[in-house]
Structures are given as C-alpha cells and as structure tokens.
Design an enzyme around this catalytic site. Structure first.
Site, mmCIF file in Angstrom:
data_model
loop_
_atom_site.group_PDB
_atom_site.id
_atom_site.type_symbol
_atom_site.label_atom_id
_atom_site.label_comp_id
_atom_site.label_asym_id
_atom_site.label_seq_id
_atom_site.Cartn_x
_atom_site.Cartn_y
_atom_site.Cartn_z
ATOM 1 N N ASP A 229 39.222 39.559 38.632
ATOM 2 C CA ASP A 229 38.103 39.215 37.765
ATOM 3 C C ASP A 229 37.386 40.529 37.464
ATOM 4 O O ASP A 229 37.561 41.530 38.171
ATOM 5 C CB ASP A 229 37.189 38.165 38.413
ATOM 6 C CG ASP A 229 36.320 37.467 37.358
ATOM 7 O OD1 ASP A 229 36.213 37.994 36.230
ATOM 8 O OD2 ASP A 229 35.748 36.395 37.660
HETATM 9 C C1 BGC Z 1 34.436 35.879 34.435
HETATM 10 C C2 BGC Z 1 35.865 35.641 34.010
HETATM 11 C C3 BGC Z 1 36.121 36.309 32.687
HETATM 12 C C4 BGC Z 1 35.787 37.783 32.804
HETATM 13 C C5 BGC Z 1 35.994 38.540 31.513
HETATM 14 C C6 BGC Z 1 34.054 37.335 34.375
HETATM 15 O O1 BGC Z 1 32.683 37.502 34.566
HETATM 16 O O2 BGC Z 1 34.224 35.364 35.733
HETATM 17 O O3 BGC Z 1 36.124 34.261 33.926
HETATM 18 O O4 BGC Z 1 37.445 36.106 32.280
HETATM 19 O O5 BGC Z 1 34.430 37.935 33.174
HETATM 20 O O6 BGC Z 1 35.044 38.174 30.567
#
Ligand code: BGC
Length: 802
Positions: A229
């Site tokens: 993530d």
């Molecule tokens: C989220 C993810 C997301 C990523 C990119 C993170 O803060 O938890 O689900 O894909 O950001 O935007």
C-alpha cells in the site's frame, strides 16, 4: 493462472539481462503511479491506478474522467458474480483506454464493524459472498489483460491508526474469515495483491514472511506481484525478505541503493531479488508490457466494447435493496401529477465514497435529474429540506462558469491552464508543461452568477498559504494548518476557512483562490486545494417547513437522506451511525403530512433509520455511481426491479452491533470475537437487527416449494407467485446441528433465478467442500467436520449427515 512456457522463457531471458541495480530499480515506483521501464529489454513502464469503482488514472482531477460505477457495497448487494465480471470487464476497458496496466482493486477486507470508514469500499461481512464477487471482478478486469491488486492483505478492516495498528487475530479466524476471500480470489488467478499498512499479530504486513511468503506465495501458489500500500514499505531488508515485491510509490521507498547495498552485504540474497523481479516481469508480460510476449489475453480475445453508462445504470438498479414497502412502490407514473423530491442529496447526489476510491465521472445524474427526465408532464418539485454537509460544498453547478486552474511561476507567467468541472483540484504529478521546480502558485478561479442575492459563503479548503478574492477584492489571506496528525487523512479531508460575501442576484463576479506553492525538491509533486460555495438558504427549520409544504401538496414524497464525505471516507472511522444533520427530523416532518413517503437512503454502509416503521417504503441505494438518478427512476417507477439483497446486517442502533469498536488499545485492535462477525455474531447475540444479512424485497413474491441435498449440491425449486416477472437470490445456509466451537449457521452458496409470474424454477447450488470444514490450529490444516447439518433456503430445510 498458467502462463505459456514461452512467457516464462521470455521472463527468464529478460531477467538474465538485468544487472543488480536495474533489477532493484524496477522493484519500486518512479513516481506516484508508475514503475520504471527498461527499454533495453523491451520492458515498458507499468502504470497503476485506483480503483475500485472506476479508473482514476494518473491525475486526481476531472481532466481525465472515468466511468463511476456504484460502490463495492452495491456490487455485492447484487449477489451476482456474473454482473461483477461485466463490471470488471468495463473497468479493464477503461484502464486500457487510459493507458493503465494495473487497477488497484478490489478491496476485499470485511465489514467487521459498520464504523469502518472504508466499509463502502469493501463488499460484505461474509467471506463467501466477498470471494465470489471479488473473483469475478478480478476475472473481468483480467479478461482485458489488465492486472488487479486484491487489497488490503490482510485484516485492514478499519481505519483508526491505520498505518500502525496491530490486528490481533487468531489463526483460525484469519483462515476462515479474513484470509478466505483472498484465498478464493488468488486461486481464481489474480495477478496482484496489495499488502496492507497494518500489522497482524505483531508484524507489519509488508514484512509478513509467514503470511506473504508462507501462506500467499507458498501454500496458495500465488505467482503474481505483492505491491505495498502507498508508503507502507518501511524497512529495506525485512520487506525484501518478507515477501514484498514492489514498493510504491517512489517517494519513501526503502529500496533503491539501500537494497543494492543489502544484497552486496548478504542480508538479502540475489535469488530473493530475482524472485521479486521475475514476478514484475511476469505481470508486465501478462498485461502486454514486455516486448515480444503475447499478453495473457490477446486483443482479439478480449470482450466486445461495453457501454459504461448503461452498465453503471444496470448495476445500480440491481443493487438497490428494497428494505420495506407497503405497496406504494412501484409508483404508477400515469396516476401522478406532482411528486415532491426532498433532501439536498436528491440534487447534489453523493455517488461515491471518499479517499483513494474517488474518481471523476464524465457526468452525474442526480435523483432529481433522473426523476424529472422519467416523469414528463408530472410536476417534480424539489426542496433542500435538510443539508447535512458540515463543510461548504465545492463550487459547481449552473451558477458557475469557466472554472480554471492556472499554474504560474514566481514571476507570474502561466505554466499551464486547465479547465475544471468543479472548484476542487488535486494533482499528484503536475499537468503537462509544469516544472515542479518553477511552480510558485496555483489559482482556481471562475465566474459566479448568483441565482439569489444575499449573503453567500465562499470557502477555502486545503493546507498551506491561500488568498481568496471575490469581484477583485481580497476577502481572505492566511495559512491553513492540518487538524490531524495523520497527514494522509488531513490531505483527504483538509481544514476549511469560510468567508461570507454579499452578492446580488444575476450579477457575475470573478472569484479566485490562489495557493502559494513551494514543492520539495525530488519529493512528491502534490497540489490540492478547493474553492467552495454555498448560496444563501433559509434556517434549518425553514428548510424543513418548505419541504413539508411541498410534500403536503404532492401525490407522493421521495425523501433522499444519506451520509456525507465527512462521514464515509478513507483515513478515519465513523463515530456514529446516525444520519448527520437534521435528516431524521426531515423524514418525520414529511411523513406527518404525507402518507405516501418513500425514503431513499444514499449511504455506502449502514445508518440508523429510527423512522423506518412509519414510512411507506425504504430503498437503500448505497453510493450509486454516475447514473444514480436514472437507476432510481427505473426502480421507483417499476421499469426495473430493485434486485439487491443486503451484503451486510443493518442494525437498529449502533450499540446493538455485536462488534462495533474500531479503536485500538495501546496500538492493538483485538479481534477477540473470533469467527463471530456479521450475522454469525447477531445470531449468537440473539438481538434483532433492523434488516438482516440477505434481506431484500422485490416487486413480486416467491414461494419456496422444495429443497433437497445430494452429494453437496442443494436443489431448490421456487415459484414466482406475484403478478410481475421477478428475480430472486436463493441463499443456502448451513447450520451444524451441534455447533460446538462453530457459528450457528453460515452462508454456504447462492444463485439467482428469474421467473415470469406463476412460473416455477429449479436451481442447483453447490456447497463447497470448505463449507463443511474448519481450520485446525493444532494440525495446521483444514478438517472436514463430519456430523449432522441442517441446510436451509427460503424458509425450507433439509437435514444431511456427512
Ligand atoms: C489506499 C489504497 C490505494 C492507495 C493508492 C492508499 O492510501 O489505502 O487503497 O490504492 O492509497 O491511492
């Protein structure tokens, strides 16, 4: 997924040409949304994008719009994996159109507590339903030879302290509940998984050797990429050795030179790095980004072009759950002369949840637009009734023209000017032609022609130094500081400064909001600011009184209530399940004067509905996506049947929920309830929810006529006893006669049927082997639990012994 031997040979050949530095280079982002390519070996740069209801692309603005499908809760409410496949195929098509190779979706964490801020973004409280919908969604995206990242692996079921929280979950619960949907989807052939921010049982997920290397890659045979993530990769050696393949984004990656050094020092073996690289190359080959290798699905084998607007409308209508109906729905349009449409969300539809799930659709059909279009010749009267938004909405709509973002250098020269649909601008990576080093200010400006005169409110939202001017006058100059320590949350929900201005009706004024920008060298080029506007309205009591007046004069009142972006979003959990603002008062006041009151609930996840038993009908519409209003008109007027069944339990009151708190204690969140979440927990507690898991009415009625179970297959016959054709979701539950350490019952399979009025249909539902098994901590394996079971479907039951 088995790739052709040619693909594997090409992957090995490409790997063999890379030196250590280049290998390490492609294990981390080169910016926010892409991985560097290596032209020498024919590897293109891989582009990734959120996810999950659309494909936002590499910008966070409306410059590059994307279809917005209904929220994941809505997709799960269809209980229709075949529809989820088409949703995936459409998103794969959108990804191809926008040059995206990997969609950062689906979210398959579970609805452990309705307070979970991203509840709307996950499917269900049930692992079987989640796995079934998720597997087809992933299959659909991959049908276009576009990758997915099933997320967030694992136990990321709430948002409080999300970067650091340690979820304490026993192994059996992990296996049977939280890992189960990931397992189903990975076994169905997913090409990617996203490692969560949180820890599980003391180890942060991006470094979790046991779960990443052991379970996911080892036991389940996952041959795809584990991506972190965003900013979740923290430690060079532990992440590399713990199974993480790709650290995203570029900023904050612990790899690069540090990983090269770790390999040279022998703390990370080159074989480990090779395995990570092999997976990236394999993903590139699958999506067609490795020269000379045929993508997993060649172009000629991909699905026919899909009409996104039509599919968004179909999914929305199919997802709406008719929770209660005294016969008022469907409305007979021929008998209507005046319909009152009430509630601010009827006009400013909330079509999606907040955070990284946000996309910018090409258009939005509000409930008011949809009903007005579907009811020619009928007076459709609108009143705000109640406005639950605590923040001033972003500038948008017919009073605004020529909204533009202008990027300038220190001397005031324009570097780029970008037209915007609304007053909100968020860029992660700047527009073409803007050099971050030269950027000194960003202005969002537009022309406002007020419909009504009086005191309007303009607002500034963002972090940093701003100046707001109206009609050539500076009306605010100052600095807005974060009000939360979680910078991501502060970024997604920044502070607000309100400025009242007195304006005359019909007289156009230029409004502009300018932010001073000084981007850190080599850092992330992120700019986010929003210009808000609210026209004058009456007091809260006056708004309700106006709605009551319209309702009393109408044949029927449609009240749209729901949550706001301050309630349901990534980055924080909810603090209450009550509808915000005066919306409950609005419903009660309307129903007191209008016996035919239909309440439409526009919320991604459960809310309390204290007036539910006194209204004519309750329709739960989730966050319905860009075609919200058309789908609503289809369902209210009977052109489509509300096809949804609840993927999660709706409580009467928050405090009735058997699992509620999402607040860690000393950094730890204990999943002490074990297997007992959702209906399993409600059954055990013996408390009646407002609406049960699986509940949902249609416009016809059904009689279940027979149920038999032979060789783990349930055969169900049911008849449409109503006067319309209809669709029913046959849900088969399994209940051990002696539950012992197991829940009292669980969903074992489901299937949908359609039948004409009077027609009887028979459907077979396979009960998977796993449904009769439980995880044995002692033997570290699945154990078939012999014994007597009761199988139920639609009020019938059959006894089986295995
Ligand atoms: C989220 C993810 C997301 C990523 C990119 C993170 O803060 O938890 O689900 O894909 O950001 O935007």
């Amino acid at each position: 997924m088995t790739d052709s031997p040619r693909t594997e040979a090409a992957v090995e050949a490409a790997l063999a040409q890379l030196d250590l530095e280049t290998k390490v280079m492609i294990l981390a982002g080169q910016d926010m949304w892409s991985v560097p390519g290596v032209p020498e070996i024919g590897l293109a740069s891989l582009v990734v994008s959120d996810g999950p209801i659309g494909v936002r692309g590499t910008q966070w603005t409306a410059e590059d719009p994307s279809i917005a499908l209904p929220s994941p809760t809505a997709l799960a409410a269809t209980w229709d994996p075949a529809l989820a496949r088409r949703a995936g195929q459409l998103l794969g098509q959108e990804a191809r159109r926008k040059g995206v190779h990997v969609l950062l979706a689906p979210t398959v964490n579970l609805h452990r507590s309705p307070l979970g801020g991203r509840h709307f973004e996950a499917y269900s409280e049930d692992p079987l339903l989640t796995g079934a919908i998720g597997a087809q969604y992933v299959g659909g995206v991959q049908d276009q030879s576009v990758g997915t990242t099933v997320k967030h692996f694992v136990a990321n079921d709430s948002e409080t302290e999300r970067f650091t929280v340690d979820a304490e979950v026993d192994e059996r619960t992990l296996r049977e509940v939280y890992l189960a949907p990931f397992e189903t989807i990975v076994q169905a052939g997913a090409w990617g998984v996203m490692a969560a921010y949180n820890s599980v049982n003391g180890t942060t997920m991006t470094e979790h050797d046991e779960l990443q290397n052991g379970v996911l890659k080892g036991e389940w045979g996952f041959d795809g990429v584990i991506v972190s993530d965003w900013f979740a990769a923290r430690d060079t050696d532990r992440a590399a050795n713990g199974g993480l393949d790709l650290a995203m984004p570029a900023a904050g990656s612990p790899w690069g030179e540090r990983l090269v050094a770790a390999v040279r020092a022998g703390r990370v073996s080159e074989e480990t790095v090779d395995d990570h690289v092999r997976r990236i190359l394999r993903l590139a080959a699958r999506v067609g980004a490795l020269d000379g290798v045929e993508p997993a699905v060649p172009e000629q084998d991909r699905p026919e072009w899909i009409d996104g607007d039509a599919l968004a409308r179909e999914i929305a209508a199919r997802s709406f759950v008719l929770a209660a109906n005294d016969g008022t729905l469907p409305l007979a349009s021929a008998s209507l002369t005046k319909v009152a449409v009430l509630g601010v969300l009827a006009k400013d539809a909330r079509i999606l949840g907040g955070g990284s799930a946000q996309v910018f659709p090409p258009h939005v059909v509000s409930p008011l637009d949809g009903l007005t279009a579907a009811l020619p010749g009928v007076e459709v009267a609108y009143a705000i009734g109640a406005d639950p938004r605590r923040k001033v909405p972003v500038a948008a709509g017919t009073q605004w023209a020529a909204i533009t973002a202008t990027f300038r250098d220190a001397a005031g020269a324009t570097l780029a000017a970008v037209p915007l649909q609304t007053g909100a601008g968020m860029w992660m990576g700047l527009p073409d032609g803007v050099d971050p080093a030269r950027l000194a200010s960003v202005e969002i400006g537009g022309n406002l022609t007020p419909e009504v005169g009086g005191e309007h409110v303009l607002s500034v939202r963002g972090l940093g130094a701003f100046e707001l001017s109206c009609g050539g006058q500076s009306v605010f100059e100052g600095v807005l500081l974060p009000d939360s320590e979680d910078l991501a949350a502060a970024f997604l929900n920044p502070p607000e400064q309100r400025v009242p201005v007195t304006l005359a009706a019909g007289e156009t004024v230029a409004v502009s909001l300018t932010q001073q920008v000084n981007l850190p060298e080599g850092g992330l080029a992120v700019v986010a600011l929003a210009l808000g506007h609210a026209a004058p309205t009456g007091t809260e009591d006056e708004l309700i009184a106006e709605a009551v007046r319209l309702a009393a004069e109408a044949d029927v009142a449609v009240v749209v209530v729901g949550t706001t972006e301050e309630v349901e979003s990534e980055g924080f959990d909810r603090t209450s399940l009550a509808l915000p603002g005066r919306q409950d008062d609005l419903v009660r006041a309307v129903v007191a004067v209008q016996p035919r009151t239909v309440v439409v609930v526009n919320a991604g996840s459960p809310v309390e509905l204290p007036w539910a038993d006194s209204v004519s009908a309750v329709l739960l519409t989730w966050f319905p996506g860009q075609e919200a209003g058309h789908a609503l008109a289809d369902v209210l007027l009977g052109a489509a049947e509300p096809g949804g069944r609840l993927p999660t339990t709706w409580p009467v009151r928050a405090e009735d929920c058997p699992v509620l708190s999402t607040t860690p204690v000393d950094g730890r969140l204990s999943y002490a309830e074990g297997l007992f979440i959702g209906y399993r927990a409600w059954d055990r507690a013996g408390t009646a929810p407002r609406y049960s898991f699986g509940h949902g009415l249609g416009y016809t009625t059904w009689a279940y006529e027979s149920l038999s179970v032979v060789d783990d297959v349930a055969t169900v016959t049911l008849r449409n006893t109503g006067s319309r054709p209809g669709r029913e979701v046959v849900q088969v539950y399994l209940a051990p006669v002696e539950p012992g350490d197991r829940p009292g019952r669980w969903l074992a399979g489901f299937a949908s049927v359609v039948a004409e009025s009077g027609e009887s249909v028979t459907v077979e539902v396979e009960l998977p082997e796993r449904t009769f098994s439980s995880w044995d901590n002692g033997n570290k394996g699945w154990r078939r639990r012999a014994g007597a079971y009761r199988v139920t479907a639609g009020g019938l039951s059959a006894d089986v012994t295995i």
